[in-house]
Enzyme design. Structure first.
Site, short mmCIF file in Angstrom:
data_model
loop_
_atom_site.label_atom_id
_atom_site.label_comp_id
_atom_site.label_asym_id
_atom_site.label_seq_id
_atom_site.Cartn_x
_atom_site.Cartn_y
_atom_site.Cartn_z
N LEU A 213 29.24 28.76 43.87
CA LEU A 213 28.58 30.06 43.81
C LEU A 213 27.24 29.92 43.09
CD1 LEU A 213 31.73 32.08 42.68
CD2 LEU A 213 30.70 32.17 44.96
N HIS A 214 26.19 30.44 43.71
CA HIS A 214 24.87 30.33 43.07
C HIS A 214 23.91 31.46 43.45
CE1 HIS A 214 23.94 28.62 47.03
NE2 HIS A 214 22.69 28.93 46.78
#
Length: 369
Positions: A213-214
């Protein structure tokens, strides 16, 4: 358009501008195919991803040539980073004028290179043109639209991307459906993605969910990070979670205590081969990454995309991808782990056959201004 020499001839070079790890995966088959045709080319690394874990290891894994120049721009706000990219790229293109500039994907390096090249009168080719999430709160969506508008050649990965470009009034003669060069790289390295060897080397559990996740919408707001951390802990109550932590979200997830759960394993960013091996060995993947949606489509691994939209709907109609919200993540994952969802929903996307780089190279070497 007319020019004294076609791009890629002895008098001019095709300049590939790359800056972040997804660019490297897409560029590798194009650079290789052009090399096989004897084209003169330069690889310009902007340094948008600048440490070994996010950059140099990908060059080694993918067999990309050492960049001819590394601008070393580094991180920053969208405005400051894009401005620094434009200054560095303008200097590079003036000192070493290319016959064409090839840009990849939707990162800030992509739009900066397109803007600089267009203002210098240098043709631009965009690999992965026409993708649209129709969500202008995503910086990548702005980058995609601006880059496509400035590009002389638009290389599309999917039929709907061709439709989006047509709907925006892009001349059809500029658009080429070529398939997905990221899948060229995946298929060309299938025998190197050894999930069992990675599991043994990193002492990973036999059964796990991989997470990555980013996106700003997921990692920039502390409340959002806290909610996601709670959901990932709930997942870890039933199956181990293995998550290479992107530098963009590391501090936020550390503050939220993501690694406090005994069945959450946080890793440093992985190289390409290790990351895809991790994906290949997972029961499912939780992600907000566009590239992971594509890779899991080919690998046949259930993918839960934690976003309200995707610019890659073909991974839903022809792959294993599903859009989920933070609220329904656990329930959907339960169904995946029980085997009730996760099967491939359609045939492999058209032209995702490992020959996209060659198609792109063919168009580039025949094209002149």
């Amino acid at each position: 358009m007319a020019t004294s020499a076609p791009p890629g001839s002895e008098d001019t070079a095709i300049a590939h501008v790359v800056g972040a790890r997804p660019n490297f995966v897409k560029a590798a088959p194009v650079v290789s195919a052009l090399r096989g045709r004897g084209a003169h080319q330069r690889v310009v690394h902007t340094g948008q991803h600048y440490d070994d874990r996010m950059s140099a290891v990908f060059f080694r894994d993918l067999g990309l040539p050492t960049p001819d120049v590394d601008l070393g721009v580094g991180s920053g706000s969208h405005a400051s980073q894009t401005a620094a990219l434009m200054v560095g790229l303008e200097r590079e293109f003036v000192e070493n004028p290319p016959g064409a500039v090839v840009v990849y994907g939707d990162v800030n390096s992509t739009v900066a290179a397109a803007l600089v090249a267009a203002k210098l009168g240098i043709p631009v080719a965009h690999v992965e043109a026409g993708l649209r999430s129709f969500d202008d709160t995503m910086p990548e969506e702005i980058n995609r639209k601006v880059t496509d508008r400035l590009s002389d050649l638009c290389f599309a990965t999917s039929p709907e991307a061709v439709g989006h470009l047509a709907g925006e009034g892009i001349d059809p003669s500029r658009v080429h459906l070529v398939g997905n060069p990221m899948i060229d790289t995946l298929l060309g390295n299938l025998d190197r993605f050894d999930a069992d060897a990675l599991r043994a080397r990193l002492d990973l559990p036999e059964r796990y969910v991989a997470a990555t996740l980013h996106r700003p919408a997921n990692v920039d707001d502390p409340d959002s990070v806290a909610r996601l951390t709670g959901r990932l802990h709930e997942i870890a109550d039933i199956v181990d979670v293995v998550m290479p932590v992107h530098p963009r979200g590391k501090a936020s997830f550390d503050r939220a205590g993501l690694g406090d759960h005994p069945r959450v394993r946080l890793l440093e960013p992985l190289g390409y081969l290790d990351f895809v091996a991790l994906t290949r060995g997972a029961e499912a993947v939780v992600t907000d990454s566009g590239g992971v949606q594509e890779e899991t489509t080919i690998l046949g691994v259930p993918c839960l995309t934690l976003r309200p939209n995707t610019e890659r709907p073909i991974t839903i109609t022809h792959g294993t991808n599903r859009l989920v919200t933070e609220a329904d993540l656990l329930a959907t994952l339960d169904k995946v782990l029980d085997g009730h969802v996760g099967e491939r929903l359609g045939d492999t996307p058209p032209l995702w056959d490992g020959r996209s780089g060659e198609r792109i190279a063919s168009v580039l070497t025949q094209w002149s201004r």
